[in-house]
Design an enzyme around this catalytic site. Sequence first.
Site, PDB file in Angstrom:
ATOM      1  N   ASP A 219       9.294   2.459  -0.518  1.00 22.48           N
ATOM      2  CA  ASP A 219       8.366   3.335   0.293  1.00 22.48           C
ATOM      3  C   ASP A 219       8.682   2.867   1.665  1.00 22.48           C
ATOM      4  O   ASP A 219       8.403   1.657   2.086  1.00 22.48           O
ATOM      5  CB  ASP A 219       6.907   2.734  -0.087  1.00 22.48           C
ATOM      6  CG  ASP A 219       5.898   3.224   0.541  1.00 22.48           C
ATOM      7  OD1 ASP A 219       6.167   3.971   1.602  1.00 22.48           O
ATOM      8  OD2 ASP A 219       4.679   3.355   0.467  1.00 22.48           O
TER       9      ASP A 219
ATOM     10  N   LYS B 144       5.266   9.386   8.537  1.00 22.73           N
ATOM     11  CA  LYS B 144       5.160   8.894   9.730  1.00 22.73           C
ATOM     12  C   LYS B 144       6.274   9.446  10.600  1.00 22.73           C
ATOM     13  O   LYS B 144       6.175  10.682  11.249  1.00 22.73           O
ATOM     14  CB  LYS B 144       5.041   7.319   9.735  1.00 22.73           C
ATOM     15  CG  LYS B 144       3.816   6.927   8.966  1.00 22.73           C
ATOM     16  CD  LYS B 144       3.276   5.283   9.200  1.00 22.73           C
ATOM     17  CE  LYS B 144       2.341   5.047   8.384  1.00 22.73           C
ATOM     18  NZ  LYS B 144       0.991   5.270   8.535  1.00 22.73           N
TER      19      LYS B 144
ATOM     20  N   TYR C 115       0.942  -1.230   0.157  1.00 27.37           N
ATOM     21  CA  TYR C 115      -0.138  -0.066   0.161  1.00 27.37           C
ATOM     22  C   TYR C 115       0.977   1.089   0.116  1.00 27.37           C
ATOM     23  O   TYR C 115       1.855   1.259   0.963  1.00 27.37           O
ATOM     24  CB  TYR C 115      -0.678   0.087   1.131  1.00 27.37           C
ATOM     25  CG  TYR C 115      -1.802   1.187   1.480  1.00 27.37           C
ATOM     26  CD1 TYR C 115      -2.783   1.406   0.709  1.00 27.37           C
ATOM     27  CD2 TYR C 115      -1.463   2.070   2.498  1.00 27.37           C
ATOM     28  CE1 TYR C 115      -3.558   2.525   0.700  1.00 27.37           C
ATOM     29  CE2 TYR C 115      -2.293   3.096   2.657  1.00 27.37           C
ATOM     30  CZ  TYR C 115      -3.365   3.339   1.705  1.00 27.37           C
ATOM     31  OH  TYR C 115      -4.151   4.446   2.005  1.00 27.37           O
TER      32      TYR C 115
HETATM   33  N1  HOZ Z   1      -1.519   4.470   6.694  1.00 28.76           N
HETATM   34  C1  HOZ Z   1      -1.620   3.303   7.702  1.00 28.76           C
HETATM   35  C2  HOZ Z   1      -1.348   2.155   6.523  1.00 28.76           C
HETATM   36  N2  HOZ Z   1      -1.014   1.102   7.194  1.00 28.76           N
HETATM   37  C3  HOZ Z   1      -3.086   3.202   8.136  1.00 28.76           C
HETATM   38  C4  HOZ Z   1      -3.548   4.500   8.341  1.00 28.76           C
HETATM   39  C5  HOZ Z   1      -4.672   5.123   7.592  1.00 28.76           C
HETATM   40  O1  HOZ Z   1      -4.717   4.725   6.654  1.00 28.76           O
HETATM   41  O2  HOZ Z   1      -5.431   5.770   8.415  1.00 28.76           O
END
Ligand code: HOZ
Length: 441
Positions: free
Chosen positions: A253, A281, A158
Amino acid sequence: MRTTTRTKRRQEGNVKREKSHSAFARAREVIPGGVNSPARAFEAVGGEPPFFARGEGACLFDIDGCRYIDYVGSWGPLILGHAHPKVVEAVCQAARRGTSFGAPTEAETELCELIAAAVPSVEKVRLVNSGTEATMSAIRLARGYTGRDVIVKFAGNYHGHVDSLLVAAGSAAATLSVPNSPGVTAGTVKDTLILQFNDVAGVKKAFTEHGQEIAGVIVEPVVGNMGCVLPAGGFLATLRDETRKHGALLIFDEVITGFRVAYGGAQSLYGVTPDLTTLGKIVGGGLPVGAYGGRAEIMDHVLPAGKVFQAGTLSGNPLATAAGIAMLKLLRDEPPYDKLEKLGARLAEGLTRAAMKAQVPHTLARVGSMMTLFFNPDPVTDWSVAAKCDTKRFGRFFWGLLDAGVYFPCSQYEVLFISAAHSEGDIDGTIAAAEKALAML
Ligand code: HOZ
């Protein structure tokens, strides 16, 4: 009738959270699904999410007064726990000087210098506002730099909600079974080639057939969005070799793994250096920051040094950069990685022991402080295996933990994170709660 009973029990767990229940009802009136990101909606485990009032160290407190040992950590950024005093102080001081200028500041340069010093592939870096922006910009740059169209991605990886990457996607897209979102047109994804993670032969074949069309390969070097899935020996090296051989760019990524699995990210851990890296993050210390960087010669194709367009009013925002600088300096000067490895090993052993005792078919995957207990007896190497997990059983496990004051990610396909604020006592308490939850399955 059985469904109704189960739904009711799950909605409330065994613990009443009346204030959260009301808050969720109110939120649903004005926010689609009551949440600002689907990953937090509890769709995969049933029931309603607690609404949170505050976080402190390893713990979260909801508006009903329940306390939880937190293993979500805001989905990764909080490697030092909630409200670390030095990060909070840095943000407060920055806010007093002004919340946004939309003009250059020295703090942006300082954060970029810290990133470039830490991450092997990065000589120059551009700050953006989220991981999604970082990956979107990186693939545009790969296409602009190479003059080619095709981007290779891996099923179950993702990269945020970038249209052209929202195919066969992990995270909430996998959780909610929406691998191809309505609104993502066939034209948008026609230049996205999907391969299986860890499939060395598939990668070689794709390059043999399409080598001259491929602009780049984007990959989570350790996948964090179909649960935690490790790269098989030689997989990342194959990506490096094939991209180099065919004049394509390799994009790691590292939005999740950057500054998480090691200070220099997964690329320093596995000794494979990509051309471009995307970050988010942790690099924002808990505030909205993303970044993409790489060799100067590639990054200088970004406007205004080059012609590849990318912009943002709040990019390099002073509050966000202050939090990122404070976080990275703490990680550089007082590295928590040995502690995180010990705590990670302790939790992994405890969860495995508990699952074996309860005779629950499982497998556990971990790199340092990120891990997943899969309700699947087979080692998870790619999405085709991950998709076979017993997600219903995971849901019951999740609720058992939540009612015992342990907050795990609300999906089998998200990783749990340990922070340096967790103690051995927190880990042991979590293992005890997991033993009970697993025994009830
Ligand atoms: N970005 C995170 C993917 N593991 C999840 C948090 C989200 O999409 O809110």
